[in-house]
Write an enzyme that holds these catalytic residues in place. Structure first.
Site: not given
Length: 386
Positions: A27, A117, A159, A223, A245
Site C-alpha cells: 500500500a 495482512c 497469498k 527475507d 516486498g
C-alpha cells in the site's frame, strides 16, 4: 556470468514469466509510478521485463462500488503486461462481483488475493490474515473469484501467512484449499500474523507447503533482500518463485539484479549516488504524472529516506528532502550530493518497519469454530498488506 543455473520460466495459468520473481503489493508503494520504474530499470540493466509487478491492493467492495480513490489505484501503464491486480476481500459475494468486473471491463490480466495482512485494525474485524483460519469461508472466497474468471485467461492466485500464531497454523490447509478451488498458484509469507515483520521468516514452512501442494506453483516470500537470498530460498525450499516486498524499498533496480541472477546473466553494477539521484527524480516525475506534482512530491518523501540509506547525506539535507514541495526543489537538493559516491555496504539488508511480535487482535470468539462461514462484519477496510 552469474553462478546461478538458468531457471525455467514460471507459468501461472496462462501467464509465463521468464523470471520467477513477483513484486509484492504494498500500500502506498506499488502504484503505477513504482511499477513503471521497476520495469524501466530491469529493461535498462538486463534488456528484459521478465517478472510480475503487482499493483497496490484494492478492496473488492470499494472496486465494485467504484470508489474514486480505488479506481485511481487500478491504473496501469499502456505497455504494462501482464497487468496484475490484488484484491483484499472477506466476502464471497463482493469477491465474485469484483472479479467479474475485472473480467468484463478488462481491468487486469491476473488476480491475486491477499490473506496476509497482520494489521490490528484489519484482523480485529476478521480480515486479512485472520481469514484462512475460517476454512469454509476461505474456500468460498477463493471459489468465488475462480468462478468469476471461468472461461478466461485470467488466473487467480492466493497469498497468505503461516497462520495467526504458532498455535493456529493454517498455511497447509490454505494452500490445499486454494489449489482445490482452482487457484493457479499460492504464495506464502513465511511468518505468522503475530510476528508481523519481526524476527526471521521460516523458510522451512515454504518447503513444507511445497511438499503439500503439488498441483500448482508455490511461491516464497520473506527475507529476500539480495539476489543471493532468492537463490538460497529456491534451493532450500524447492519453491517455484519468489515474492519481493520490503527488500525493494529504495531499490527498484533489485528486480534487474534478480532477473540476472536467476537467468544466468551478468550481474548489473549497483548504482552510485549520482545514478540513484536520477532514479529518485524519475520516480518523483512518475508520481507527479499519476497524482499531480503536489501529492507526488509528498509521496516521494518516504522513498527518499530508503533511497539514501547508507549514502553520505547530512541530516540537514535529509531533513529538507523530507519536506520537499516540488520537482525543481527536489532536483536542486539532490544536485548537491556527491554523485560519484559508490553504493554503500550498509545500503543492503532489511527495509521498512520490522515491528515487534504481538498477540493478534481478533473478533470475539473468532477461534471457536474454524469451519464457520459467516462473513465478518465491517472488515472491508483498507489495509497495508502482508
Amino acid at each position: 556470468m552469474s553462478s546461478a543455473r538458468r531457471r525455467a520460466p514460471l507459468r501461472i495459468g496462462s501467464i509465463e514469466l521468464a523470471s520467477p520473481v513477483v513484486l509484492a503489493p504494498m500500500a502506498g508503494v506499488t502504484n503505477i509510478a513504482f511499477r513503471t520504474l521497476c520495469r524501466e530499470l530491469e529493461l535498462a540493466r538486463t534488456g528484459t521485463v521478465s517478472g510480475l509487478y503487482v499493483c497496490e491492493m484494492v478492496t473488492a467492495r470499494a472496486l465494485v462500488e467504484r470508489h474514486p480513490v480505488t479506481m485511481h489505484m487500478t491504473a496501469f501503464g499502456p505497455d504494462e503486461n501482464p497487468r496484475s491486480m490484488q484484491l483484499y476481500t472477506v466476502d464471497p459475494r463482493y469477491t465474485y462481483e469484483a472479479a467479474k468486473m475485472i473480467v468484463d471491463e478488462g481491468l487486469a490480466d491476473h488476480i491475486d488475493m491477499n490473506f496476509g495482512c497482520p494489521v490490528p485494525k484489519v484482523t480485529r474485524k476478521g480480515g486479512g490474515s485472520a481469514i484462512p483460519y475460517k476454512r469454509t469461508l476461505f474456500r468460498k472466497i477463493v471459489a468465488a473469484a475462480v468462478r468469476a474468471t471461468e472461461g478466461t485467461d485470467i488466473p487467480v492466485t492466493v497469498k497468505f501467512r503461516i497462520g495467526i500464531d504458532d498455535e493456529h497454523r493454517t498455511h497447509l490447509d490454505a494452500g490445499r484449499i486454494a489449489a482445490e478451488e482452482g487457484a493457479k498458484a499460492v504464495a506464502l509469507h513465511a511468518r505468522t500474523a503475530s510476528q508481523r515483520y519481526s524476527g526471521e521468516a521460516d523458510w522451512d514452512e515454504i518447503a513444507r507447503l511445497k511438499e503439500h501442494v503439488t498441483d500448482v506453483p508455490v511461491l516464497g516470500n520473506g527475507d529476500i533482500f539480495e539476489p543471493a537470498d532468492a537463490v538460497r530460498m529456491m534451493a532450500r525450499t524447492g519453491c517455484d518463485g519468489v515474492v519481493i516486498g520490503r527488500g525493494c524499498l529504495g531499490r527498484p533496480w533489485l528486480f534487474a539484479e534478480l532477473a540476472a541472477e536467476l537467468g544466468g546473466l551478468p550481474a548489473p553494477a549497483a548504482p552510485n549516488l549520482g545514478e540513484v539521484s536520477k532514479i529518485i527524480i524519475r520516480h518523483a516525475e512518475l508520481l507527479a504524472d499519476h497524482h499531480g506534482e503536489d501529492k507526488g512530491c509528498r509521496e516521494i518523501r518516504k522513498h527518499v529516506a530508503w533511497y539514501l540509506r547508507g549514502f553520505p547525506a547530512g541530516s540537514d539535507l535529509r531533513s529538507r528532502l523530507s519536506l520537499v514541495k516540488n520537482l525543481d526543489e527536489l532536483r536542486e537538493l539532490l544536485s548537491t550530493l556527491p554523485a560519484d559516491a559508490p553504493f554503500p555496504e550498509d545500503g543492503h539488508g532489511p527495509r521498512g518497519r520490522q515491528g515487534t511480535p504481538a498477540k493478534v487482535a481478533l473478533p470475539e470468539g473468532w477461534l471457536d469454530d474454524p469451519y464457520e462461514d459467516v462473513v465478518p462484519e465491517g472488515a472491508e477496510v483498507m489495509h497495508s498488506g502482508g
